[in-house]
Design a protein around this motif. Structure first.
Motif, PDB file in Angstrom:
ATOM      1  N   LEU A 172     -41.539 -33.543  30.436  1.00 35.30           N
ATOM      2  CA  LEU A 172     -42.594 -33.300  31.503  1.00 35.30           C
ATOM      3  C   LEU A 172     -43.764 -34.101  31.701  1.00 35.30           C
ATOM      4  O   LEU A 172     -44.018 -34.574  32.433  1.00 35.30           O
ATOM      5  CB  LEU A 172     -43.035 -31.877  31.582  1.00 35.30           C
ATOM      6  N   ASP A 173     -44.212 -34.697  30.583  1.00 38.15           N
ATOM      7  CA  ASP A 173     -45.011 -35.599  30.301  1.00 38.15           C
ATOM      8  C   ASP A 173     -44.730 -36.878  30.962  1.00 38.15           C
ATOM      9  O   ASP A 173     -45.378 -37.817  31.850  1.00 38.15           O
ATOM     10  CB  ASP A 173     -45.332 -35.944  28.905  1.00 38.15           C
ATOM     11  N   GLY A 174     -43.389 -37.359  30.807  1.00 35.53           N
ATOM     12  CA  GLY A 174     -42.692 -38.603  31.300  1.00 35.53           C
ATOM     13  C   GLY A 174     -42.792 -38.455  32.770  1.00 35.53           C
ATOM     14  O   GLY A 174     -42.992 -39.317  33.555  1.00 35.53           O
ATOM     15  N   LEU A 175     -42.318 -37.283  33.355  1.00 32.80           N
ATOM     16  CA  LEU A 175     -42.184 -37.146  34.908  1.00 32.80           C
ATOM     17  C   LEU A 175     -43.384 -37.301  35.392  1.00 32.80           C
ATOM     18  O   LEU A 175     -43.949 -37.721  36.368  1.00 32.80           O
ATOM     19  CB  LEU A 175     -41.832 -35.644  34.994  1.00 32.80           C
ATOM     20  N   SER A 176     -44.484 -36.726  34.779  1.00 33.71           N
ATOM     21  CA  SER A 176     -45.970 -36.887  35.318  1.00 33.71           C
ATOM     22  C   SER A 176     -46.366 -38.274  35.395  1.00 33.71           C
ATOM     23  O   SER A 176     -46.924 -38.839  36.391  1.00 33.71           O
ATOM     24  CB  SER A 176     -47.006 -36.191  34.659  1.00 33.71           C
ATOM     25  N   SER A 177     -46.026 -38.986  34.439  1.00 34.16           N
ATOM     26  CA  SER A 177     -46.225 -40.538  34.226  1.00 34.16           C
ATOM     27  C   SER A 177     -45.582 -41.262  35.488  1.00 34.16           C
ATOM     28  O   SER A 177     -46.216 -42.141  36.237  1.00 34.16           O
ATOM     29  CB  SER A 177     -45.890 -41.104  33.014  1.00 34.16           C
ATOM     30  N   LEU A 178     -44.441 -40.953  35.744  1.00 35.05           N
ATOM     31  CA  LEU A 178     -43.731 -41.551  36.863  1.00 35.05           C
ATOM     32  C   LEU A 178     -44.368 -41.438  38.351  1.00 35.05           C
ATOM     33  O   LEU A 178     -44.404 -42.096  38.888  1.00 35.05           O
ATOM     34  CB  LEU A 178     -42.349 -41.025  36.715  1.00 35.05           C
ATOM     35  N   ILE A 179     -44.617 -39.995  38.299  1.00 37.90           N
ATOM     36  CA  ILE A 179     -45.257 -39.708  39.462  1.00 37.90           C
ATOM     37  C   ILE A 179     -46.596 -40.460  39.895  1.00 37.90           C
ATOM     38  O   ILE A 179     -47.045 -40.972  40.996  1.00 37.90           O
ATOM     39  CB  ILE A 179     -45.694 -37.963  39.724  1.00 37.90           C
ATOM     40  N   ALA A 180     -47.234 -40.359  38.856  1.00 41.06           N
ATOM     41  CA  ALA A 180     -48.770 -41.255  38.956  1.00 41.06           C
ATOM     42  C   ALA A 180     -48.599 -42.538  39.244  1.00 41.06           C
ATOM     43  O   ALA A 180     -49.058 -43.178  40.083  1.00 41.06           O
ATOM     44  CB  ALA A 180     -49.650 -40.996  37.782  1.00 41.06           C
TER      45      ALA A 180
END
Length: 411
Positions: A172-180
């Protein structure tokens, strides 16, 4: 209330809000570092001291990433640095979710520190580029507010998720970095001044490293960072030793975030009438008092009280810290100045867990007396260093006005 909100958030350019939104998205999924020490001890069988060393590699990578991020922000551009560093973090976090060997995890922690530290200089340099000087205090205050809105939401959910799946936290942390990263790629324009725009002779990083006033300020920020980093590295280990669950740590972190969400917007009106050095001295004293409570804490209510006290200190410190940092940086070297300033955080990310893990293991509750003592020393040093810093800032403003440097926000 409507007028107060306009006064607090009005006057900021639309591009600022894309930066703000990207930061918020990233922090909502920022689980990994908060729970990494618990993950290593609970899931990988590491001791408190070994977990501190492994987490400390995050700080080592952060030192390299911060310096690289500052140079890239000045040469390559703010936007590119923000986009590619966030995309790289997404890849590293996905790999960390699958790793099992402690040595591999340590290498990935170093890479994560590198990737997550690179955006810092570009982020603050971009704010300084696009926001007029009179509005920067509010811009930095709102930045800190967004950071903690995300952290509060992330911690509240992550404390429960950690009891179900640490792998899910990393993903989930990786997904948030991708979206940002995608938000920055699609919505953020480049704010780097064009070549020749800033007519100042500079010597690159040597100029920064020869600026004694700035280096003293960065050193005092390191002391503050050493205290604050305890909350995400050593405090969870102390709570675990007292028999408290990961969800209890999540509750404590969420409380701190909630206090900031509810109160941070009022901070500018509270501190604007006072000298920045005095505000920072009071902030450091408050943080020291919060950690002093941990000397006797062994149940959740005591930890919550301590968190409330040190959170007030961090709330007061955030706007003047960022504003002083932007005031001390010449326009041509904003990225590099931010890089050296931001080195304090990865340095603290290494020193706090590496020393704190051993301190907690061998000193027990006396460790928190040492931490509180560092806060008291930092408070006194801010009062001593403040006057010379204020004179230096005034001379920079006079020199900038004399050379008639145009402000990036006016272009």
């Amino acid at each position: 209330m409507r007028g107060w909100l306009r006064d607090t958030a009005g006057g900021l350019p639309a591009t600022y809000w894309y930066l703000w939104a990207g930061l918020l998205i990233n922090r909502v999924g920022g689980f990994a570092v908060l729970f990494l020490s618990l993950y290593l001890t609970a899931q990988r069988g590491a001791s408190a001291a070994l977990a501190g060393l492994v987490v400390g590699t995050y700080g080592i990578g952060g030192v390299i990433g911060t310096l690289a991020g500052g140079v890239l922000a000045d040469r390559w551009g703010r936007r590119r640095t923000l986009v590619w560093s966030h995309l790289a973090c997404a890849v590293v976090l996905g790999s960390l979710a699958l790793a099992t060997d402690l040595w591999v995890i340590a290498v990935l922690c170093a890479l994560l520190g590198l990737g997550q530290s690179m955006p810092g200089p570009a982020f603050v340099a971009a704010i300084t580029d696009m926001v007029p000087a009179a509005r920067r205090s509010r811009a930095f205050n709102l930045e800190f507010w967004a950071f903690n809105i995300g952290t509060a939401g992330a911690s509240l959910v992550a404390g429960l998720l950690a009891e179900w799946s640490y792998v899910g936290l990393f993903l989930l942390d990786g997904l948030s970095s991708l979206i940002a990263g995608l938000v920055f790629a699609l919505k953020l324009p480049e704010t780097l001044p064009a070549p020749g725009f800033v007519a100042v002779k500079t010597r690159g990083m040597r100029t920064v490293l020869s600026d004694r006033i700035f280096l003293v300020f960065a050193g005092l920020t390191l002391l503050q960072a050493l205290l604050y980093t305890q909350t995400s590295t050593i405090v969870p280990l102390a709570m675990r030793a007292d028999g408290l669950s990961p969800s209890a740590y999540g509750t404590m972190t969420a409380l701190a975030g909630a206090l900031i969400v509810l109160g941070q917007l009022f901070v500018p009106r509270l501190i604007d009438r006072h000298r920045k050095a005095r505000v920072l001295a009071v902030a450091q004293a408050a943080m020291a008092a919060g950690f002093a409570v941990l000397i006797v804490a062994d149940r959740l209510p005591a930890y919550l009280a301590a968190a409330a006290i040190w959170t007030v200190g961090s709330m007061l410190a955030a706007p003047p810290n960022a504003e002083i940092n932007s005031e001390l940086a010449p326009p041509a070297l904003r990225g590099r100045y931010q890089a050296v300033f931001y080195l304090t955080y990865p340095a603290a990310s290494f020193l706090a867990p590496a020393l704190g893990g051993a301190g907690l293991q061998y000193l027990g509750s006396a460790h928190w007396a040492v931490v509180a003592g560092v806060g008291v020393v930092a408070s006194a040093l801010h009062l001593v260093a403040g006057p010379s810093r204020e004179r230096h800032v005034a001379s920079i403003r006079a020199e900038t006005a004399a050379t008639a440097l145009p402000d990036a926000a006016s272009r």
